[in-house]
Write a protein that holds these residues in place. Structure first.
Motif, PDB file in Angstrom:
ATOM      1  N   ASP A 204      -8.775  -8.569  -4.457  1.00 25.31           N
ATOM      2  CA  ASP A 204      -8.071  -7.878  -5.550  1.00 25.31           C
ATOM      3  C   ASP A 204      -6.782  -7.226  -5.051  1.00 25.31           C
ATOM      4  OD1 ASP A 204      -9.363  -6.025  -3.956  1.00 25.31           O
ATOM      5  OD2 ASP A 204      -9.917  -4.709  -5.623  1.00 25.31           O
ATOM      6  N   PHE A 205      -6.093  -7.908  -4.132  1.00 27.87           N
ATOM      7  CA  PHE A 205      -4.887  -7.305  -3.535  1.00 27.87           C
ATOM      8  C   PHE A 205      -3.792  -7.008  -4.558  1.00 27.87           C
ATOM      9  CE2 PHE A 205      -4.067 -11.844  -3.357  1.00 27.87           C
ATOM     10  CZ  PHE A 205      -2.748 -11.940  -3.783  1.00 27.87           C
ATOM     11  N   MET A 206      -3.797  -7.699  -5.698  1.00 28.33           N
ATOM     12  CA  MET A 206      -2.787  -7.385  -6.716  1.00 28.33           C
ATOM     13  C   MET A 206      -2.987  -5.991  -7.296  1.00 28.33           C
ATOM     14  SD  MET A 206      -0.480  -9.681  -6.833  1.00 28.33           S
ATOM     15  CE  MET A 206       0.386  -9.123  -8.300  1.00 28.33           C
ATOM     16  N   GLN A 207      -4.198  -5.453  -7.198  1.00 26.84           N
ATOM     17  CA  GLN A 207      -4.408  -4.061  -7.602  1.00 26.84           C
ATOM     18  C   GLN A 207      -3.675  -3.108  -6.663  1.00 26.84           C
ATOM     19  OE1 GLN A 207      -5.706  -3.138 -10.347  1.00 26.84           O
ATOM     20  NE2 GLN A 207      -6.796  -4.982 -11.014  1.00 26.84           N
ATOM     21  N   PHE A 208      -3.539  -3.500  -5.400  1.00 31.72           N
ATOM     22  CA  PHE A 208      -2.770  -2.689  -4.451  1.00 31.72           C
ATOM     23  C   PHE A 208      -1.289  -2.689  -4.842  1.00 31.72           C
ATOM     24  CE2 PHE A 208      -5.887  -4.455  -1.016  1.00 31.72           C
ATOM     25  CZ  PHE A 208      -6.942  -3.793  -1.630  1.00 31.72           C
ATOM     26  N   ILE A 209      -0.817  -3.863  -5.268  1.00 29.64           N
ATOM     27  CA  ILE A 209       0.582  -3.984  -5.692  1.00 29.64           C
ATOM     28  C   ILE A 209       0.847  -3.105  -6.920  1.00 29.64           C
ATOM     29  CG2 ILE A 209       2.321  -5.565  -6.610  1.00 29.64           C
ATOM     30  CD1 ILE A 209       1.763  -6.010  -3.647  1.00 29.64           C
ATOM     31  N   ARG A 210      -0.082  -3.113  -7.843  1.00 29.94           N
ATOM     32  CA  ARG A 210       0.065  -2.289  -9.047  1.00 29.94           C
ATOM     33  C   ARG A 210       0.056  -0.799  -8.700  1.00 29.94           C
ATOM     34  NH1 ARG A 210      -0.981  -4.822 -14.011  1.00 29.94           N
ATOM     35  NH2 ARG A 210      -2.289  -3.157 -14.848  1.00 29.94           N
ATOM     36  N   GLU A 211      -0.743  -0.416  -7.714  1.00 30.53           N
ATOM     37  CA  GLU A 211      -0.767   0.984  -7.283  1.00 30.53           C
ATOM     38  C   GLU A 211       0.550   1.353  -6.607  1.00 30.53           C
ATOM     39  OE1 GLU A 211      -2.793   4.806  -6.556  1.00 30.53           O
ATOM     40  OE2 GLU A 211      -2.432   3.314  -8.132  1.00 30.53           O
ATOM     41  N   ALA A 212       1.122   0.428  -5.853  1.00 33.41           N
ATOM     42  CA  ALA A 212       2.441   0.672  -5.257  1.00 33.41           C
ATOM     43  C   ALA A 212       3.481   0.885  -6.349  1.00 33.41           C
ATOM     44  CB  ALA A 212       2.838  -0.490  -4.356  1.00 33.41           C
ATOM     45  N   ASN A 213       3.407   0.101  -7.418  1.00 36.74           N
ATOM     46  CA  ASN A 213       4.331   0.260  -8.546  1.00 36.74           C
ATOM     47  C   ASN A 213       4.178   1.653  -9.169  1.00 36.74           C
ATOM     48  OD1 ASN A 213       4.840   0.169 -11.619  1.00 36.74           O
ATOM     49  ND2 ASN A 213       5.976  -1.612 -10.872  1.00 36.74           N
ATOM     50  N   ARG A 214       2.933   2.095  -9.302  1.00 34.30           N
ATOM     51  CA  ARG A 214       2.674   3.400  -9.923  1.00 34.30           C
ATOM     52  C   ARG A 214       3.302   4.535  -9.128  1.00 34.30           C
ATOM     53  NH1 ARG A 214      -0.410   7.825  -9.567  1.00 34.30           N
ATOM     54  NH2 ARG A 214      -1.403   7.128  -7.634  1.00 34.30           N
ATOM     55  N   ILE A 215       3.148   4.533  -7.803  1.00 39.99           N
ATOM     56  CA  ILE A 215       3.610   5.674  -7.000  1.00 39.99           C
ATOM     57  C   ILE A 215       5.107   5.607  -6.681  1.00 39.99           C
ATOM     58  CG2 ILE A 215       1.321   6.038  -6.001  1.00 39.99           C
ATOM     59  CD1 ILE A 215       2.289   4.687  -3.451  1.00 39.99           C
ATOM     60  N   LEU A 216       5.721   4.413  -6.824  1.00 34.93           N
ATOM     61  CA  LEU A 216       7.159   4.288  -6.560  1.00 34.93           C
ATOM     62  C   LEU A 216       7.977   4.805  -7.743  1.00 34.93           C
ATOM     63  CD1 LEU A 216       7.422   0.752  -4.912  1.00 34.93           C
ATOM     64  CD2 LEU A 216       8.249   2.895  -3.888  1.00 34.93           C
ATOM     65  N   ARG A 217       9.079   5.435  -7.440  1.00 39.06           N
ATOM     66  CA  ARG A 217      10.047   5.760  -8.486  1.00 39.06           C
ATOM     67  C   ARG A 217      10.772   4.488  -8.898  1.00 39.06           C
ATOM     68  NH1 ARG A 217      15.031   5.391  -6.264  1.00 39.06           N
ATOM     69  NH2 ARG A 217      15.216   5.692  -3.996  1.00 39.06           N
ATOM     70  N   VAL A 218      11.358   4.477 -10.072  1.00 36.21           N
ATOM     71  CA  VAL A 218      12.201   3.345 -10.472  1.00 36.21           C
ATOM     72  C   VAL A 218      13.391   3.290  -9.513  1.00 36.21           C
ATOM     73  CG1 VAL A 218      13.672   2.384 -12.277  1.00 36.21           C
ATOM     74  CG2 VAL A 218      11.490   3.471 -12.878  1.00 36.21           C
ATOM     75  N   GLY A 219      13.660   2.130  -8.959  1.00 34.32           N
ATOM     76  CA  GLY A 219      14.677   1.991  -7.934  1.00 34.32           C
ATOM     77  C   GLY A 219      14.109   2.101  -6.525  1.00 34.32           C
ATOM     78  N   GLY A 220      12.816   2.447  -6.429  1.00 35.61           N
ATOM     79  CA  GLY A 220      12.164   2.520  -5.125  1.00 35.61           C
ATOM     80  C   GLY A 220      11.930   1.125  -4.545  1.00 35.61           C
ATOM     81  N   GLU A 221      11.643   1.090  -3.260  1.00 31.46           N
ATOM     82  CA  GLU A 221      11.556  -0.187  -2.541  1.00 31.46           C
ATOM     83  C   GLU A 221      10.114  -0.531  -2.159  1.00 31.46           C
ATOM     84  OE1 GLU A 221      14.296  -0.246   0.786  1.00 31.46           O
ATOM     85  OE2 GLU A 221      15.460   1.339  -0.200  1.00 31.46           O
ATOM     86  N   LEU A 222       9.812  -1.798  -2.252  1.00 29.21           N
ATOM     87  CA  LEU A 222       8.529  -2.324  -1.798  1.00 29.21           C
ATOM     88  C   LEU A 222       8.786  -3.292  -0.650  1.00 29.21           C
ATOM     89  CD1 LEU A 222       5.448  -2.798  -2.080  1.00 29.21           C
ATOM     90  CD2 LEU A 222       5.982  -4.574  -3.768  1.00 29.21           C
ATOM     91  N   LYS A 223       8.160  -3.031   0.501  1.00 33.47           N
ATOM     92  CA  LYS A 223       8.309  -3.896   1.667  1.00 33.47           C
ATOM     93  C   LYS A 223       6.961  -4.548   1.978  1.00 33.47           C
ATOM     94  CE  LYS A 223      12.134  -1.366   3.835  1.00 33.47           C
ATOM     95  NZ  LYS A 223      13.088  -2.487   3.730  1.00 33.47           N
ATOM     96  N   ILE A 224       6.976  -5.866   2.045  1.00 31.36           N
ATOM     97  CA  ILE A 224       5.752  -6.617   2.317  1.00 31.36           C
ATOM     98  C   ILE A 224       5.974  -7.512   3.532  1.00 31.36           C
ATOM     99  CG2 ILE A 224       4.166  -8.394   1.462  1.00 31.36           C
ATOM    100  CD1 ILE A 224       4.717  -7.392  -1.368  1.00 31.36           C
TER     101      ILE A 224
END
Length: 287
Positions: A204-224
């Protein structure tokens, strides 16, 4: 009748030659005893006293384990490797919630996994966490969420420059908060950079991605950063990330790893569309 010392107890009719042989044997035996006694005395004299600090003799206590032979060490190494592969496979083929419950019940599982992981990482020509650390060193102060942080190297090396929140299944050290990274204890929109370095484990790793979206501000960065062999279709994987409110800014790959830099442009949708096969489990070969 008591015999004189050194004489034979043979009858008197025994020839004198026999008496001579017996006497010589007795003399040799006596000299051998004296020699052994002399060597024993020399040995005792040469042994260091118990409180002699210069002594190099190591005495093994009753409770101290014996030193393993080369064969025993090799067998132990193979058993540890087999255990690591089992734990690794379980982490990739179960949900995050299941794995979190498993390691909370037996924390040594997580410790064993990271010992095996560290052994594997030593063989890599590069480690993607080094590249991420180098990128963040060039930045002014930001709030970072290191999701699936392991030993929390980001916090250890960048903690004085940035605010780094580190999360994983077990608190490996003082930097780490133990949790299922599908549900971390941070407020919505409170993070500038979210990092998944070889951490998208579980079905269920996409749930981790959704949680990253929740805690990031708009304009925030996601590094994978992920193992190249896990990503069967890079475009499909990026497309799934974009469906969760991200935009791809940069993609680069080496022989072993793929690294993606994305920006949050919107909240994730209410529903998650299931897309099977986006990431293959990283299963180590049995040797």
């Amino acid at each position: 009748m008591k015999q004189p010392k050194g004489e034979s107890s043979a009858p008197k009719d025994r020839v004198s030659g026999d008496q001579s042989k017996v006497s010589k044997k007795a003399l040799k035996l006596q000299r051998l005893k004296e020699l052994l006694a002399s060597k024993q005395a020399q040995k005792l004299h040469a042994e260091p006293r118990a409180n002699d600090k210069a002594s190099k003799i190591t005495v093994r206590s009753a409770g101290q384990p014996k030193q393993l032979t080369a064969m025993q060490k090799e067998m132990q190494k193979k058993l540890s490797g087999a255990r690591f592969r089992w734990i690794n496979e379980a982490m990739y083929t179960e949900t995050g919630a299941h794995t979190y419950a498993m390691v909370q019940a037996d924390p040594e599982i997580f410790a064993e996994y990271h010992r095996g992981f560290a052994e594997q990482a030593r063989r890599w020509p590069e480690n993607p966490i080094d590249a991420i650390i180098a990128q963040l060193r060039e930045r002014s102060r930001v709030v970072v969420a290191d999701l699936g942080c392991g030993e929390a190297r980001l916090a250890a090396e960048l903690g004085t420059q940035h605010t780094v929140h580190s999360f994983d299944l077990i608190a490996h050290n003082e930097h780490v908060t133990a949790c299922n990274i599908a549900n971390v204890p941070l407020d919505a929109g409170s993070v500038d950079v979210a990092v998944f370095c070889l951490a998208l484990m579980g079905t269920d790793f996409m749930q981790f991605i959704r949680e990253a979206n929740r805690i990031l501000r708009v304009g925030g960065e996601l590094k994978i950063a992920e193992v190249v062999s896990r990503v069967a279709d890079v475009d499909a994987f990026v497309g799934a990330l974009e469906e969760q409110g991200f935009r791809l800014d940069r993609r680069r790959a080496s022989k072993m790893f793929i690294m993606l830099d994305l920006t949050k442009i919107s909240k994730h949708p209410a529903n998650l569309r299931a897309v099977p096969g986006l990431l293959k489990p990283c299963i180590y070969k049995r040797r």
